[in-house]
Scaffold this active site. Structure first.
Site, mmCIF file in Angstrom:
data_model
loop_
_atom_site.group_PDB
_atom_site.id
_atom_site.type_symbol
_atom_site.label_atom_id
_atom_site.label_comp_id
_atom_site.label_asym_id
_atom_site.label_seq_id
_atom_site.Cartn_x
_atom_site.Cartn_y
_atom_site.Cartn_z
ATOM 1 N N PRO A 219 0.862 -1.180 0.000
ATOM 2 C CA PRO A 219 0.000 0.000 0.000
ATOM 3 C C PRO A 219 0.904 1.237 0.000
ATOM 4 C CG PRO A 219 0.057 -1.033 2.173
ATOM 5 C CD PRO A 219 0.994 -1.817 1.307
ATOM 6 N N ASP A 395 6.086 2.812 1.754
ATOM 7 C CA ASP A 395 5.234 1.667 2.079
ATOM 8 C C ASP A 395 4.475 2.036 3.347
ATOM 9 O OD1 ASP A 395 4.185 -0.726 2.965
ATOM 10 O OD2 ASP A 395 5.985 -1.910 2.492
ATOM 11 N N HIS A 396 3.182 2.199 3.211
ATOM 12 C CA HIS A 396 2.384 2.726 4.329
ATOM 13 C C HIS A 396 2.252 1.715 5.474
ATOM 14 C CE1 HIS A 396 0.128 5.742 6.170
ATOM 15 N NE2 HIS A 396 -0.839 5.955 5.295
ATOM 16 N N ARG A 397 2.644 0.459 5.225
ATOM 17 C CA ARG A 397 2.630 -0.508 6.326
ATOM 18 C C ARG A 397 3.743 -0.196 7.323
ATOM 19 N NH1 ARG A 397 3.622 -5.868 3.140
ATOM 20 N NH2 ARG A 397 5.179 -4.457 2.320
ATOM 21 N N ILE A 399 5.647 3.096 7.145
ATOM 22 C CA ILE A 399 5.796 4.535 7.377
ATOM 23 C C ILE A 399 4.417 5.182 7.500
ATOM 24 C CG2 ILE A 399 6.781 6.670 6.420
ATOM 25 C CD1 ILE A 399 8.941 4.517 6.820
#
Ligand code: CAO
Length: 423
Positions: A219, A395-397, A399
């Site tokens: 994501p 990577d929103h997982r 950051i």
């Protein structure tokens, strides 16, 4: 008079346990100078191992599936005096491997991007197919034994058979596993006008596979900002003015590399990778930066190592060397390994913003487009400032949005006042 010549694996850049994917000769075969004896493959590149002499194969010491390293004995050749490139007995001949097509860090052709129903074990048994078709099948993770009927002469398996097999399994996979991603329709464009087909380079094909995998697994969020590089640019121009014509010019990218490393030191979660099970974050204590380089064959990402310990002049020489090697297709797998974060700079071409795709397993990538003079309000008046657009995809997982914004603020601060890089 005949000579015995040993063919060994040459220096392949500190990569050990390289897979032997094909052995193309057997005892008794006559080989020409430069003829490919075997195909080796790491997870980054596939390379032909050429013979450095002409002669008759006496013995072959490797088989498909073996692992080799620098110095491993591949084969012995018996060469007669007439065989022009023959070398004296027992001399270790170490030909330079020819990267078939070196691929960049993100370009790792692994079968896991295909549905689980696609058989991934590959064997070189009885199937009737040429080495190049076997290699193609292996790249796609296809067990060639599962292709029961080839459409070539005497049932020979052709590339199209491998493609059709993959299409069939993919279609079944979508139907069975319900991944929900419908296949693109196949369209005959010739019905609308003249067309011409061109095969994609291996780098493009593998990059495409990897980008699709990253796109589907991560994501990603892209955050845009601008850095004021007016002073940095004045310093850069002053440095270049001191240089002679032969010296390598200092480009802004080098300061961006240094600023990025300083920000990584401040925000270690950007210098990390997520474990495959998504449960742990692996922090890296080294600072290696990947630089996306545009080449005639496609995108590759050479890695500059230990950037925190190097000055701008040293990095400048290294970047020039690596990008030139990249464009000549001469990067070895080791040149593209171990990156912590990547920079994709389109600034030499133009642009105002774009959304680069993270070079997983890294967790972020910094995109750069063209700096431009802009009127900036300083509280009293508009002043001309050179503004550099930056795009940070993460990577929103790993950051959070606020961390992304703080990281970018740090990069901007370093670029806005490069004296801070000394602190
Ligand atoms: N703003 C304004 N000018 C810029 C600039 C920027 N952000 N970045 C570079 N320039 C200028 C340079 O100063 C140089 O100017 P001069 O010719 O007057 O000296 C010129 O543009 C060309 O620079 P360069 O591209 O040769 O050098 P670089 O160090 O900036 O970049 C490299 C090196 C290897 C990154 C680059 O050549 C390249 O291949 N870029 C493409 C990367 C790519 O394809 N990315 C997309 C990947 S998809 O995600």
């Amino acid at each position: 008079m005949t000579f015995l010549i040993e063919i060994k694996v040459p220096d392949v850049g500190n990569v050990a346990d390289i897979d032997v994917v094909d052995v193309l000769v057997k005892p008794g075969d006559k080989v020409k100078l430069e003829q490919t004896l075997a195909v080796l493959e790491t997870d980054k590149a596939s390379m032909d191992l050429p013979s450095s002499a002409a002669g008759t194969v006496q013995e072959v010491f490797i088989k498909s599936g073996d692992k080799v390293s620098e110095g491993t004995l591949i084969a012995t050749l018996l060469a007669s005096a007439e065989d022009s490139a023959a070398k004296p007995a027992q001399q270790a001949v170490e030909p330079a491997p020819v990267p078939v097509e070196a691929v960049s860090e993100p370009v790792i052709a692994k079968p896991e991007s295909l549905p689980e129903t696609l058989p991934s074990a590959v064997s070189a048994g009885a199937a009737h197919a040429s080495p190049s078709v076997r290699l193609f099948a292996r790249e796609l993770g296809v067990d060639i034994q599962k292709i029961t009927a080839g459409s070539g002469r005497k049932g020979r398996i052709l590339k199209d058979d491998v493609k059709n097999f993959v299409k069939k399994v993919m279609a079944e996979g979508v139907g069975q596993a319900g991944s929900g991603i419908p296949a693109m329709p196949s369209i005959d464009f010739s019905q609308f006008g003249d067309i011409e087909e061109q095969k994609l380079s291996k780098i493009k094909r593998l990059t495409g596979q990897n980008l699709s995998r990253v796109w589907l697994n991560l994501p990603m969020v892209t955050y845009h900002d601008e850095a004021d590089i007016t002073e940095m640019e004045a310093f850069r121009n002053a440095l270049n003015a001191e240089k002679s014509k032969e010296d390598i010019k200092i480009t802004g990218l080098l300061f961006i590399i240094k600023a990025l490393v300083a920000a990584l030191e401040q925000f270690p979660q950007f210098n990390a990778s997520l474990s495959v099970d998504g449960e742990r974050l692996i922090f890296k204590k080294y600072f290696n930066i990947g630089i996306a380089v545009d080449t005639p064959n496609g995108l590759v990402v050479p890695v500059l190592r230990d950037v925190n310990r190097k000055g701008v002049n040293e990095l400048s020489a290294e970047l020039a060397e690596k990008s030139s090697k990249a464009r000549l297709g001469k990067l070895m797998p080791a040149d593209m390994q171990g990156g912590c974060i990547t920079i994709s700079s389109l600034g030499g071409i133009g642009g105002t913003a774009f959304t680069p795709i993270v070079n997983a397993p890294e967790v972020a990538i910094l995109g750069v487009t063209r700096a431009k003079m802009q009127p900036v309000w300083n509280g009293k008046e508009f002043v001309p400032r050179l503004m550099l657009p930056l795009d940070l995809t993460y990577d929103h997982r790993v950051i959070d949005g606020a961390e992304g914004a703080r990281f970018m603020a740090a990069v901007k601060q370093y670029l806005g006042d490069i004296r801070r890089l000394l602190l």
